[in-house]
Design a protein around this motif. Structure first.
Motif, short mmCIF file in Angstrom:
data_model
loop_
_atom_site.label_atom_id
_atom_site.label_comp_id
_atom_site.label_asym_id
_atom_site.label_seq_id
_atom_site.Cartn_x
_atom_site.Cartn_y
_atom_site.Cartn_z
N ARG A 191 0.97 4.21 -2.78
CA ARG A 191 0.81 5.61 -2.41
C ARG A 191 1.97 6.46 -2.90
O ARG A 191 1.83 7.66 -3.08
CB ARG A 191 0.68 5.73 -0.89
N ARG A 244 -13.68 3.24 -6.52
CA ARG A 244 -13.55 3.91 -5.21
C ARG A 244 -12.48 3.26 -4.33
O ARG A 244 -11.88 3.93 -3.50
CB ARG A 244 -14.90 3.93 -4.47
N VAL A 245 -12.25 1.95 -4.52
CA VAL A 245 -11.22 1.29 -3.72
C VAL A 245 -9.87 1.97 -3.93
O VAL A 245 -9.08 2.11 -3.00
CB VAL A 245 -11.13 -0.21 -4.07
N GLY A 246 -9.62 2.44 -5.15
CA GLY A 246 -8.34 3.11 -5.44
C GLY A 246 -8.30 4.56 -5.03
O GLY A 246 -7.26 5.20 -5.13
N GLN A 247 -9.43 5.11 -4.60
CA GLN A 247 -9.48 6.54 -4.31
C GLN A 247 -9.56 6.82 -2.83
O GLN A 247 -10.64 6.94 -2.26
CB GLN A 247 -10.71 7.16 -4.99
N ARG A 248 -8.41 6.97 -2.22
CA ARG A 248 -8.42 7.37 -0.82
C ARG A 248 -8.87 8.82 -0.70
O ARG A 248 -9.39 9.25 0.31
CB ARG A 248 -7.05 7.15 -0.20
N HIS A 281 0.82 -1.21 0.00
CA HIS A 281 0.00 0.00 0.00
C HIS A 281 0.85 1.25 0.00
O HIS A 281 0.44 2.28 -0.54
CB HIS A 281 -1.01 -0.02 1.15
N THR A 325 -5.58 6.33 -8.61
CA THR A 325 -4.64 6.51 -7.51
C THR A 325 -3.61 7.59 -7.85
O THR A 325 -2.68 7.80 -7.08
CB THR A 325 -3.89 5.19 -7.19
#
Lengths: 289, 231
Positions: free
Chosen positions: B75, B98-102, B71, B147
């Motif tokens: 990042r 959405r999983v990739g969009q913190r 992770h 991301t």
């Protein structure tokens, strides 16, 4: 007694039992969904919740506070255990995880015996919850209705968590593909820790809710964990909806089995499980892996 | 942008990587080709931090990534499009993204993303498992793009796709390089590779054994094919 009223009361009894079972089975299935392992200590955590609940209530006189402190204590214990012991085991064989959580179950049971002694503990329900209501002219304990409401509220809260929050999204993503979830920038280890703490908190909340009905005793965990395993098998490992349906089926099988076929009651749950697994080996809402 | 130096390691009992050294510069498509089992996929997994115990060094714009968990590699700015796409089958397309969009993507807000990958827009409410292979591939790329990566790793993206979809894919990869992304593409499909790559690297036995510009590669293709690619 009027057979319709009798049936209705049994129905409510079954629902309240289902609600209690749901609290513990839900945690098992959440943990299985994301970590692919069974937490053998879950029954002991439930039992811990019952004891902490009873003691909180004895000391403070507040039932509401017991429903806060018991899950909080269990969640913190679960978090510490996950971070210290379990986190090293995910990459290993599942048997290591089973042994370590089984060890925790034994240690926790003995710790409870040392701390609280061998005698059962029970706390009084607050007056508002200890009364009876009349359902079709028959008396019925208010508290059992409260349990039904609590189970429904927990189901709704969990559904909202899973489908309306980022943590829930990551829980679902990690249960489908943990490596890919991490490779998109998400700390899966933190998600696992959160899930384990949440699952322990839920089990302890179930225990604290059950304590006024069943008393807290050594062995409470063992009796309930087996039902929870059966529920998770019936519903399908890792399935939220499956766990809800499984809890209902087992709660109904036990309540109605006890009432209408008392001599077969013990077998009702297992007969149900065998029937489901014969028809759908992965459980009602599970996937065969 | 992305630099690998002497990357070595593998799985229990099999040292697949024997010192992989390569560069993936910004704004270029760098393709890695080679036979099955030479370590192409393993190289990408090692970069992502998905392979424990890797020796050697991975740097991104000079920042050392070696030894970081996946992770944190992501990042730092590395997008990963894995072999077999690995979309989340029981999440919707929108949830996959959405999983990739913190946080909301800065480089790839929805308008830009769907301008690049228009098919996804109508599929937002569909489950990952309901998509065609080509749509899944575009989703896997989109999911990595949100991301905001500086480097995009792609593992055999053309696998199982119809020729028309492969052409679409080629156009998307050229566009991304045009945006300044460093694209590192692992492929078996020479047609895609030659269509998009600025540089082509050949791997054999866990190392990069040959490197050429796309033009030079075309000229020597027969010899290269014979020496390193034919079974």
């Amino acid at each position: 007694m009027d057979p319709v009223a009798l049936f209705t009361l049994q129905l409510l009894n079954a629902l309240s039992l289902s609600a209690l079972l749901f609290f513990i089975a839900l945690g098992l299935t959440l943990i299985f969904g994301i970590m692919r392992v069974i937490n053998f200590a879950h029954g002991a955590i439930y039992m811990l919740g019952a004891y902490v609940g009873v003691t909180t209530q004895t000391l403070t006189g507040s039932f509401a506070l017991s429903l806060v402190l018991a899950p909080l204590a269990a969640a913190l214990l679960g978090l510490a255990f996950e971070r210290s012991a379990l986190t090293r085991l995910y990459a290993r064989e599942h048997s290591a995880f089973l042994l370590v959580t089984f060890g925790l179950a034994l240690a926790l049971t003995e710790a409870i015996r040392l701390a609280w002694g061998p005698d059962p503990r029970q706390a009084e329900l607050p007056a508002a919850l200890a009364g009876i209501v009349f359902v079709l002219d028959e008396p019925f304990p208010v508290y059992r209705l409260v349990l039904i409401g609590a189970g429904a509220a927990a189901a709704l809260a969990l559904w909202l968590l899973l489908h309306r929050t980022r943590l829930g999204l990551l829980m679902r993503a990690a249960s489908q593909n943990a490596a890919m979830t991490a490779a998109l920038g998400n700390d899966v280890a933190a998600v696992r820790a959160a899930v384990f703490a949440l699952a322990c908190g839920l089990a302890a909340l179930g225990g604290a809710l059950a304590a006024p009905l069943f008393t807290a005793y050594i062995g409470l965990g063992t009796s309930v964990i087996i039902d929870a395993f059966v529920i998770v098998m019936i519903g399908g490992m890792g399935s939220f909806v499956g766990t809800a349906v499984g809890s209902l089926l087992v709660g109904f099988a036990q309540t109605f089995g006890n009432f209408y076929f008392p001599e077969l009651a013990l077998g009702a749950t297992y007969a149900l499980m065998i029937a489901v697994l014969l028809l759908r080996p992965g459980g009602l809402f599970g996937r065969e892996e | 942008m992305l630099a690998l130096r002497g990357l070595a390691g593998g799985y229990r009992g099999a040292r697949v990587l024997q010192g992989v050294t390569l560069d993936a510069p910004a704004g270029q498509v760098t393709a890695v080709i080679g036979r099955n089992g030479v370590g192409k996929t393993t190289t990408l997994r090692a970069v992502m931090g998905l392979l424990p115990g890797v020796e050697g060094e991975v740097t991104l714009a000079g920042e050392r990534l070696t030894g970081r968990p996946p992770h944190l590699v992501a990042r730092a700015g590395i997008g990963y499009v894995p072999e077999g796409r690995q979309v989340f089958p029981d999440l919707t397309v929108e949830e996959n993204l959405r999983v990739g969009q913190r946080r909301p993507s800065r480089q790839w807000p929805p308008e830009r993303l769907f301008a690049l990958l228009p098919n996804l827009r109508e599929r937002l409410r569909n489950l990952g498992r309901a998509l065609s292979g080509g749509e899944q591939q575009m989703l896997a790329i989109a999911r990595a793009l949100v991301t905001d990566p500086r480097v995009l790793l792609l593992d055999e993206p053309s696998q199982g796709l119809a020729p028309m979809v492969v052409r679409e894919l080629a156009a998307v990869l050229r566009r991304l390089a045009g945006e300044g992304v460093a694209v590192l593409l692992v492929e078996q499909n020479l047609r895609l590779t030659e269509a998009v790559a600025d540089r082509i690297l050949i791997m054999a036995k866990g190392q990069v054994v040959h490197e050429a510009s796309a033009a030079a590669f075309a000229a020597e293709e027969e010899a290269v094919r014979h020496r390193w690619l034919t079974m």
